[in-house]
Each structure stands twice: as structure tokens, then as C-alpha cells.
Design an enzyme around this catalytic site. Structure first.
Site, short mmCIF file in Angstrom:
data_model
loop_
_atom_site.label_atom_id
_atom_site.label_comp_id
_atom_site.label_asym_id
_atom_site.label_seq_id
_atom_site.Cartn_x
_atom_site.Cartn_y
_atom_site.Cartn_z
N GLY A 1 21.02 45.29 1.80
CA GLY A 1 20.38 45.13 3.00
C GLY A 1 20.67 46.03 4.46
N LEU B 1 22.47 49.30 3.81
CA LEU B 1 23.53 49.06 2.78
C LEU B 1 22.79 49.17 1.39
CD1 LEU B 1 25.11 46.21 4.92
CD2 LEU B 1 25.70 48.65 4.89
N ASN C 1 22.66 55.48 6.14
CA ASN C 1 23.23 54.75 5.26
C ASN C 1 24.57 54.73 5.18
OD1 ASN C 1 24.02 57.02 4.04
ND2 ASN C 1 22.39 57.09 2.47
N ASP D 1 8.85 67.15 -4.70
CA ASP D 1 9.98 66.49 -5.37
C ASP D 1 9.74 66.80 -6.97
OD1 ASP D 1 11.17 65.62 -3.22
OD2 ASP D 1 10.85 63.41 -3.31
N GLY E 1 15.46 54.64 1.96
CA GLY E 1 15.69 54.85 3.49
C GLY E 1 14.51 55.18 4.38
N ASP E 2 13.89 56.08 3.76
CA ASP E 2 12.47 56.70 4.42
C ASP E 2 11.59 55.64 4.62
OD1 ASP E 2 13.66 59.14 4.41
OD2 ASP E 2 12.39 59.89 2.62
N THR F 1 14.56 56.46 -4.81
CA THR F 1 14.33 57.61 -3.80
C THR F 1 13.29 57.52 -2.92
OG1 THR F 1 14.33 58.83 -5.90
CG2 THR F 1 13.55 60.19 -4.01
#
Ligand code: ATP
Ligand code: RIB
Length: 311
Positions: free
Chosen positions: A226, A222, A185, A13, A252-253, A249
Site C-alpha cells: 500500500g 510500498l 516508492n 515500452d 506508481g504512475d 509496470t
């Protein structure tokens, strides 16, 4: 100890902080730049490892200097690089990331490179680990061949499959029936359902639609609101924790890694989503993707302080 197999991407990244995203044709002067390990598969594997699980990561890089960023990361994290395959023809994946200074939101352009060339044969080299793991965790940033091979092996050994369908790719209807936990997501949920995530009623409709397609359970993340959890007999929102976000960043991971560790340790789906919210909340307080994943001690003390009302 929980054991999790992750098949997915390693990406280097390159992230820059900006007080304003550039418009088409515009150059904006950015602030700090951070170059470090990322990629959804590798981030999720790192989250699992830092939370105390045994992790087996199947990924691929080019034979270039960016591979060293990956290998150094795995060495620092005490993660095995046994299945970090090399592709002689394609470069290591790279993501160009813009991070908004005040909202902590990002814009990401990812070139998966070698990740698109993880083969079925690569995945089958780890067959023994599929046999002995608790959960198989997948995303869509690597080749579909590797995703399908991993699902096949998971099913062969009767292991639950968590699919984080990011970034979005068309999925055959047959695949949905093989997914035990589907974790899009909001944007991804919109893509797979054709509905707008503009009300809780619609979010529940999306989840119902995924269950009708055959997935076992649905968790729609979300952002700072949450996560919405839907099983065949329950539906609820698990609110996020309030933190000072600097870089979302990899949120979600972090969520997916935390969710899998909690499930593998025997927690129920709602409790696992609550734990995952905590892991993701701490991850957004730091800059970087893999490097922002919290460790188990951080999480334990965060949750203890929440319970005591200190946070
Ligand atoms: P990314 O693509 O940036 O990795 P995502 O879009 O896949 O993230 P989100 O739904 O934005 O995933 O966030 C995942 C989880 O991270 C949420 O369910 C929540 O638990 C946590 N989270 C995200 N943003 C925040 C925030 N600002 N504050 C607290 N928690 C957050
Ligand atoms: O989910 C975050 C990741 O997505 C980043 O680390 C970047 O590599 C992109 O692929």
C-alpha cells in the site's frame, strides 16, 4: 472538471514476459512481447485522463516512427498532443522491460532520449494552462530544466506541486521546499533519505526527514503493502487492495495519477491515497503501462464491490 498539468516523459515500452530473469551473459527465452506507450509522465497523464480529468501533457519525442506510437495513443485516448514537442536531434525514449511471470515484478532499462531535451521554453508555451489548472504533476524522467520550469510556473500561479521523484536524480535542497506532495516508492525514499526502508519506524523517519527538508506532505508507496501517508499532523498506512497482479509496470504512475485526480476533486490526502491504491491495484491486473490504466467506471465499480464485500 479537475484540470491537471503533467510535465514529463513519453517512452515507448518494449516489454517481455519471462519465467526467469537472465543472469549476466545469459540468454533466456521469453514469452509474450508487448510494445506500447509508456513513460512516467505520459502514463500518469493517461491515468488522470481515464479517471475523468482534463489533462495537459508537456513532453517530447524524436522525429521517428516511435513518435507515431505516442500520437496514436493520444488520439485513441482523446488527449491533446499540442505540447508533444518534436526533437530533430534525439530519438524517442525507449524502455526495455522484463516482467517476471510469477511475481509480476519488473526490471526496466530506460533511455529517455528526447525527454532529456524538454526546455524551459517548451514548458512556458503552456503557461496559460498552469494558470487555470488545479495541480501540477511531475516526475524525474525528463530534463531537470523542464521540472524546474514547471515548479516555477506552478508557484507563480499558486498551484500545488506533486513530485514523484522517479527515477532518482540528485535534487537541490531548494527544490524540496517547493514540493507540496512528495511521492517516492521505497527505493527512491531510501535514496533521498539515506535510510533503509526495512521497518515502519524507518519509513516514518524517512517521511519526517523529507518534511524537515521542506516538503508539505509525504506519500511513500510500498508496492503490494500500500502507501504510507505523512502530513505535518498525521501518519498512517493505507493498505493496498488484494488483486491478481500480472504486471506491476506503471503501478506508481497509476497511483500518482489517481492521487492527483482525487486531490483535485477535493478529497483529503488519506482519502486520495485510498483512491490511488484502487487505481494502482486495477492497473497491475493488466499487461502494459499506459494501456493498463483503469477508467473511472472500472474504479467506481471496483470500489462499490469492495464496499459490498463482493471483492
Ligand atoms: P512502478 O515503478 O512499477 O511504476 P513503483 O515502484 O513506483 O511502481 P510501488 O510502490 O511498487 O510503485 O506501487 C505503487 C502502488 O501500486 C502501491 O502503493 C499500491 O497501491 C499499488 N500496487 C503495487 N503492487 C501491487 C500489487 N501487487 N497489488 C496491489 N496493489 C499494488
Ligand atoms: O513507471 C513505468 C514506466 O517507467 C514505464 O512505462 C517505462 O517507460 C519506464 O520509464
Amino acid at each position: 472538471m479537475a484540470k491537471i498539468v503533467v510535465t514529463g516523459s513519453y517512452i515507448t515500452d518494449i516489454a517481455a514476459i519471462t519465467s526467469r530473469f537472465p543472469r549476466d551473459g545469459e540468454t533466456v527465452i521469453g514469452e509474450t512481447v508487448k510494445i506500447g506507450p509508456g513513460g512516467k509522465g505520459s502514463n500518469q497523464a493517461t491515468a488522470c485522463k481515464r479517471l475523468g480529468a482534463e489533462v495537459v501533457l508537456i513532453t517530447k519525442t524524436g522525429n521517428d516512427y516511435l513518435r507515431n506510437v505516442a500520437l496514436n495513443h493520444y488520439k485513441n485516448e482523446n488527449m491533446s498532443d499540442k505540447y508533444v514537442f518534436v526533437d530533430e536531434e534525439n530519438q524517442t525514449g525507449v524502455a526495455i522491460i522484463q516482467i517476471h511471470k510469477s511475481s509480476a515484478e519488473n526490471r526496466i532499462l530506460v533511455t529517455p532520449g528526447a525527454n532529456n531535451h524538454i526546455t524551459e521554453e517548451d514548458v512556458y508555451k503552456a503557461e496559460n494552462d498552469f494558470k487555470t489548472c488545479d495541480i501540477v504533476l511531475l516526475q524525474l524522467e525528463a530534463s531537470m530544466e523542464s521540472v524546474i520550469a514547471s515548479i516555477k510556473l506552478a508557484k507563480k500561479y499558486n498551484k500545488p506541486v506533486v513530485l514523484n521523484p522517479a527515477p532518482v536524480k540528485e535534487l537541490d535542497d531548494d527544490i524540496f521546499k517547493l514540493i507540496d506532495y512528495f511521492t517516492p516508492n521505497e527505493t527512491e525514499a531510501e535514496f533521498y533519505s539515506g535510510l533503509k526502508a526495512d521497518s515502519i519506524q524507518n519509513i516514518e523517519k524517512m517521511a519526517d526527514l523529507f518534511i524537515a527538508k521542506g516538503v508539505g506532505n509525504v506519500i511513500i508507496t510500498l508496492g503490494k503493502a500500500g502507501a504510507f501517508v505523512k502530513t505535518r499532523d498525521a501518519a498512517c498506512i493505507i493498505p493496498a487492495y488484494t488483486v491478481n497482479a500480472v504486471d506491476t509496470t506503471g503501478a506508481g504512475d497509476a497511483f500518482n495519477g489517481g492521487f492527483c485526480v482525487a486531490l483535485a476533486e477535493g478529497k483529503g490526502i488519506v482519502e486520495a491515497a485510498r483512491f490511488a491504491n484502487a487505481v494502482a491495484a486495477l492497473s497491475v491486473t493488466k499487461l502494459g503501462a499506459s494501456e493498463s490504466m483503469p477508467d473511472r467506471l472500472d474504479i467506481d465499480s471496483f470500489l462499490k464491490n469492495i464496499k459490498r464485500g463482493v471483492l
